[in-house]
Design an enzyme around this catalytic site. Sequence first.
Site, PDB file in Angstrom:
ATOM      1  N   TYR A  32       0.848  -1.201   0.000  1.00 16.53           N
ATOM      2  CA  TYR A  32       0.000   0.000   0.000  1.00 16.53           C
ATOM      3  C   TYR A  32       0.878   1.243   0.000  1.00 16.53           C
ATOM      4  O   TYR A  32       0.644   2.191  -0.766  1.00 16.53           O
ATOM      5  CB  TYR A  32      -0.920  -0.005   1.215  1.00 16.53           C
ATOM      6  N   GLU A  54     -11.644   5.563   4.260  1.00 15.79           N
ATOM      7  CA  GLU A  54     -11.082   6.511   5.226  1.00 15.79           C
ATOM      8  C   GLU A  54     -12.081   6.790   6.344  1.00 15.79           C
ATOM      9  O   GLU A  54     -11.696   6.944   7.505  1.00 15.79           O
ATOM     10  CB  GLU A  54     -10.672   7.811   4.528  1.00 15.79           C
ATOM     11  N   TRP A  62      -4.973   1.782  10.187  1.00 16.47           N
ATOM     12  CA  TRP A  62      -5.222   1.636   8.751  1.00 16.47           C
ATOM     13  C   TRP A  62      -4.986   0.202   8.279  1.00 16.47           C
ATOM     14  O   TRP A  62      -5.656  -0.277   7.376  1.00 16.47           O
ATOM     15  CB  TRP A  62      -4.362   2.621   7.973  1.00 16.47           C
TER      16      TRP A  62
END
Length: 212
Positions: A32, A54, A62
């Site tokens: 990522y 998000e 995350w």
Amino acid sequence: MPMTTPAPTGAATGTGAPFRCFGGSDPLYAAYHDDEWGVPVHDEHALYERISLEAFQSGLAWITILRKRPAFREAFAGFDPHVVAGYGEDAVARLLADAGIVRNRAKVDATIANARALLALHESGRTLDEVLWSHAPDPRPRPRTFAEVPARTAQSAALAKELKGLGFRFVGPTTAYAAMQACGVVDDHLADCLVAQRASSGGGAVVTTPAE
């Protein structure tokens, strides 16, 4: 940046490996970092997905969202706004029973509402791409440490205000800034990061922001 960013990894920490701002200890997170975070996104489906994720990430790590992303995509029909906009109470009940995603009613409702807001935006002749990128800041020098990277900016506050005015939910200035990072509207890779080095050598554009 991801709101719970791990410590930098690589040469700057003395390991001898290429320096990454974050994520080097986990292959999924490293991929990522290397290939998505800070890379410009313009596709409407992809932008909707990133804004949705998000929002789901708020208050969580995350990496948790990354690990659940395949389940999120399945649960939300690949983040097709035309499908998600039609979700009713039966779909909400299904989502809240799905252990593969984050089962938060406010975030689920916001994802559905945002699909409807996106379709309404398209009907008005505008795109999410136009809205998001209209708040891009001027290029500035790359940060040297994450202490120089803001959690929110004047631009993200303005973006959040516009999105809310368009009917989007769960898009406060901090979440809006994280979305700007995720979509490449800003690129906050640290100056010594391998991605920044790749960009400076011609492997990608450098679009960075100052702390505010």
